[in-house]
Design an enzyme around this catalytic site. Structure first.
Site, PDB file in Angstrom:
ATOM      1  CG  ASP A   1      42.636  10.525  -1.086  1.00 26.40           C
ATOM      2  OD1 ASP A   1      42.286  10.896  -1.970  1.00 26.40           O
ATOM      3  OD2 ASP A   1      42.293   9.513  -0.505  1.00 26.40           O
ATOM      4  CG  HIS A   2      42.346   9.701  -5.353  1.00 24.46           C
ATOM      5  ND1 HIS A   2      42.117   9.321  -4.064  1.00 24.46           N
ATOM      6  CD2 HIS A   2      41.844   8.602  -6.109  1.00 24.46           C
ATOM      7  CE1 HIS A   2      41.675   8.208  -3.937  1.00 24.46           C
ATOM      8  NE2 HIS A   2      41.554   7.595  -5.124  1.00 24.46           N
TER       9      HIS A   2
ATOM     10  CG  ASP B   1      38.271   5.196  -3.041  1.00 19.88           C
ATOM     11  OD1 ASP B   1      39.295   5.862  -3.800  1.00 19.88           O
ATOM     12  OD2 ASP B   1      38.822   3.832  -2.583  1.00 19.88           O
TER      13      ASP B   1
ATOM     14  NE  ARG C   1      40.634  -2.380  -7.253  1.00 15.45           N
ATOM     15  CZ  ARG C   1      39.872  -1.549  -6.922  1.00 15.45           C
ATOM     16  NH1 ARG C   1      39.761  -0.402  -7.175  1.00 15.45           N
ATOM     17  NH2 ARG C   1      38.700  -1.992  -6.335  1.00 15.45           N
TER      18      ARG C   1
ATOM     19  CB  SER D   1      38.441   2.150  -9.394  1.00 14.89           C
ATOM     20  OG  SER D   1      37.745   3.499  -8.907  1.00 14.89           O
TER      21      SER D   1
ATOM     22  NE  ARG E   1      38.870   5.218 -11.645  1.00 16.94           N
ATOM     23  CZ  ARG E   1      40.107   4.675 -11.956  1.00 16.94           C
ATOM     24  NH1 ARG E   1      40.648   4.768 -13.313  1.00 16.94           N
ATOM     25  NH2 ARG E   1      40.815   4.244 -10.920  1.00 16.94           N
TER      26      ARG E   1
END
Length: 783
Positions: free
Chosen positions: A129-130, A194, A476, A670, A672
């Site tokens: 999806d990213h 995520d 965000r 995030s 990440r």
């Protein structure tokens, strides 16, 4: 004759039956086998584990438990021996499942491959999806993404097939919406790579965002470690109605608690107002709890969850949860560390921002605030969707507003984009006519993906540096988050407010009170939005969206081209080699430093599987306290100024470790883990800050970095960017024992600063081994 009470007589009869071999055991919740998902074989909901663990925990704690405590402690690896103290203990937990999005899955799977395990130990899914950039429209953007990202998608498809994971193909939808539709269930524990994984709290699940290394632990059958969260209760009274939506609940909570207020805590919603919220609405609230730093957020099991489970073809789960309902709500008189009160009947729609998701303004005051602060009044773009607000309910309510405007002959004045949360949602709003309504008024339907929410937006209507305003239903709105333009003022609101404002084209419009002029010259006010909360009917994921693990996995070859600039197999980091001396400061970061600042998204997402390449964005967004600029630091060896990654790499090539000095809530945003991997890859030893965001602190530890905090936050001001530092005390590194930073100034003077940390024994072992993955691989080899 002895007169026995009925109770005593009954007990004697039971003993007599037992003696005669006629006794039957009391039924256990675990006697019923209910699949966790319709898409996985042999994986069942384990309510029995929760039941058994809570018997032990209740005996030990002897106090009422909150809902989140029941679910969390119900998943303890060792309920007998586990220390349990909120905000202090590190819990070892056994999650039910793992979920990864494609950008973070690349590194998670590369790490899992390095660990030498043949199969994921728990049900795991990967969701594409990213990597789909919003450009001209859903169909063409998806086709372009599949072409550009082919080698990454091939890697993910083959790696998931090899190791027994479910694979959701590009176009299938946003990870969190698909999880809600197919995998979330009341009382479950899930981790996801995520930060908005808490979305599943809308179905009564504890779902936490983590880095890929945490996911690898769970996939490799190692307990997941989490600092025992505090519990914040949000008591909802009244009833939501009119223009007020569930999104406004979390916008209000963000304004109360701020971006740091939920750190180290689970936010638990409760009270009579809960029943007026839809299931997807509850998911919206939990999703955006990431913006207040919360470990996760969740709701108690209720009838709205039953409705949603039934509508998504999971009635067996709904009925099973009903049997377990006593453990899917808080005990009477359970104690919370903090309680927030919100009356839904009095709650106004809110608009939050710009530049931070916790600047909350009631809509009745927003126009005045915009004028007072000089925010650009013209609304350039309105965007609805994202993992936060892309359900069928969100889309249908927005469509009701668009249809009313269309009936008055109006098109949108701002650009207007629509992102369905999943192919399930998209197919149904197409069938039911909502897409036609959006397109008739000038809306552009994007691919079922994250898109502009995460910076995947090829925006052309303003130049970089041009001040402008946009409004989104996303989560965000940090500087440059959506379009990489630091001058874009991004505001966050409900899809209803966003859609209505698109027709006015100005920040000064209040759809609750203000009128628009139709094509006939007559003024009208929008009616209150209406929509259908229940999701689509009759849609099943097919081979075009979902790939289950194949029966024969031994013959699958994982696709990684050694010459690729998108994918790179990992090399282990070096282990600890003694007390660090005379380290330069790479950068002293001033002010907000999110994971977007540390490892930018947008165009950099394509390098998420290639550590060397993506490290070229390390800390390029952080503001240097020495000069107030981004990506410009002084090389202490040469005296020359250069980009942060270039200077870091120069130190590394010369065998010199370095440190970063940071401000408060360093690493918010995030999940990440690249924000931790990159400084480690470039030779960093320690990140020393006033305070950390939870996920980033854990990610740093996992990669063998020292995540340290000033015992006195004011000591941040003692550090100069030109200083050299020693870190003392690592020879006797131990939980709860501070380290010492010896700060050597350019003028020859010194300061000694006390450094606190939250490392436990296991995490110290990660540091000494060079990373958690190094330790895991060594154990797998029997070393």
């Amino acid at each position: 004759m002895l007169n026995l009470s009925n109770r005593t007589a009954g007990a004697i009869r039971a003993l007599q039956r037992m003696a005669a071999g006629m006794a039957t055991a009391a039924p256990r919740i675990g006697d019923t086998k209910v699949p966790m998902s319709l898409l996985e074989k042999g994986a069942y909901i384990n309510y029995q584990r929760i039941e058994d663990n809570l018997v032990i925990v209740r005996e030990r704690l002897r106090r009422p438990l909150t809902l989140s405590e029941k679910i969390l402690y119900g998943h303890l690896d060792d309920a007998h021996g586990q220390d349990i103290e909120r905000g202090v203990s590190y819990l070892k937990l056994r999650p039910d499942r793992v979920a990864c999005q494609d950008a973070t899955a690349q590194m998670a799977l590369l790490q899992f491959m390095s660990a030498g395990m043949p199969t994921a130990a728990v049900p795991t899914t990967v969701h594409c999806d990213h990597l789909i950039e919003a450009q001209i429209g859903g169909v063409k953007d998806l086709a372009r993404a599949i072409d550009i990202n082919k080698e990454v998608y091939d890697f993910l498809a083959t790696a998931t097939a090899k190791y027994g994971l479910g694979f959701w193909k590009p176009g299938s939808g946003i990870i969190h919406q698909i999880i809600l539709e197919n995998y979330a269930f009341p009382g479950g524990l899930m981790i996801g790579t995520d930060s908005h994984t808490p979305n599943a709290g809308g179905l009564g699940m504890i779902a936490c965002g983590v880095g890929g290394a945490d996911a690898v632990d769970v996939m490799a059958d190692i307990p997941w470690e989490l600092k025992c969260p505090k519990v914040i209760g949000v008591n909802l009274t009244g009833k939501i109605s009119g223009w007020t939506t569930p999104k406004d609940v979390i916008l209000k909570v963000a304004g109360i608690l701020t971006v740091k207020g939920g750190t180290g805590a689970i936010v638990e919603y409760k009270g009579p107002g809960v029943e007026s919220l839809s299931c997807t609405g509850m998911a919206t609230i939990c999703n955006m709890g990431a913006e207040i730093g919360a470990t996760t957020s969740m709701f108690p099991f209720n009838n709205r969850m039953v409705d949603y489970l039934n509508a998504t073809k999971r009635p067996d789960i709904a009925n099973y949860a009903k049997q377990f309902a006593h453990n899917l709500k808080a005990d009477e008189n359970a104690e919370y560390d903090q309680v927030v009160e919100i009356n839904l009947s009095e709650l106004e729609p809110h608009i939050n921002g710009p530049f931070t998701p916790d600047l909350a303004t009631p809509i009745s005051q927003f126009a005045a605030e915009a004028k007072k602060n000089g925010w650009p009044e013209e609304l350039k773009v309105a965007l609805i969707g994202s993992c936060t607000n892309s359900s069928y309910e969100d889309m249908s309510r927005s469509a009701s507003i668009a249809k009313e405007a269309s009936d008055h002959g109006l098109d949108v004045k701002s650009k207007f984009t629509i992102t369905p949360g999943s192919e399930q949602v998209r197919a149904t709003i197409d069938r039911d006519g909502q897409i036609g309504v959006f397109e008739k008024v000038g809306g552009l339907v994007l691919a079922n993906a994250c898109g502009p929410c995460i910076g995947q937006w090829d925006r052309k209507d303003v130049a970089k540096g041009e001040a402008n305003s946009i409004i989104t239903s996303y989560n965000r709105n940090f500087t440059g988050r959506n379009d990489a333009n630091p001058a874009t003022h991004a505001f966050v609101a409900s899809p209803d407010v966003v859609t209505a404002m698109a027709f006015a084209g100005t920040l000064s419009f209040n759809p609750l009170t203000d009128s628009l002029t139709g094509s006939d010259g007559k003024q009208f006010k929008f009616s209150e939005p209406t929509g259908n909360e229940l999701p689509p009917r009759g849609y099943d994921p097919g081979e075009n969206t979902f790939q289950p693990p194949p029966e024969d996995r031994a013959s699958v070859q994982v696709a990684v081209d050694p010459k690729s600039d998108r994918l790179q197999l990992l090399q282990p980091f070096k282990p600890w080699d003694g007390e660090p001396k005379d380290l330069p400061i790479l950068i002293k970061v001033k002010g907000k430093c999110t994971t977007d600042h540390i490892s930018a998204g947008g165009p950099w997402l394509k390098y998420r599987g290639h550590l060397e390449n993506i490290s070229q964005n390390c800390l390029i967004g952080a503001i240097n306290a020495e000069n107030g600029e981004a990506n410009k630091v002084k090389n202490q060896l040469t005296g020359e100024w250069g980009g942060v990654p270039k200077v870091a790499a120069d130190y590394r090539e010369k065998g010199i470790k370095w440190v970063v000095i940071g401000d408060s809530n360093y690493g918010e945003g995030s999940s990440r883990e690249h924000a931790a991997l990159e400084p480690r890859f470039l030779g960093g030893l320690a990140i020393i800050v006033r305070s950390f965001a939870r996920i980033h602190e854990t990610n740093l530890k996992k990669q063998g970095m020292l995540a340290l905090t000033f015992a006195d936050p004011a000591d941040y001001d003692k550090i100069q960017p030109s200083d050299r530092v020693d870190i003392e005390g690592l020879e006797s590194f131990a939980p709860g024992k501070n380290l010492t930073l010896v700060v050597k100034h350019a003028d020859g003077s010194k300061d000694e600063v006390s450094l606190a940390h939250s490392f436990n024994e296991g995490q110290i072992a990660w540091y000494k081994a060079g990373s958690a993955l190094n330790l895991m691989a060594a154990k797998a080899k029997g070393q």
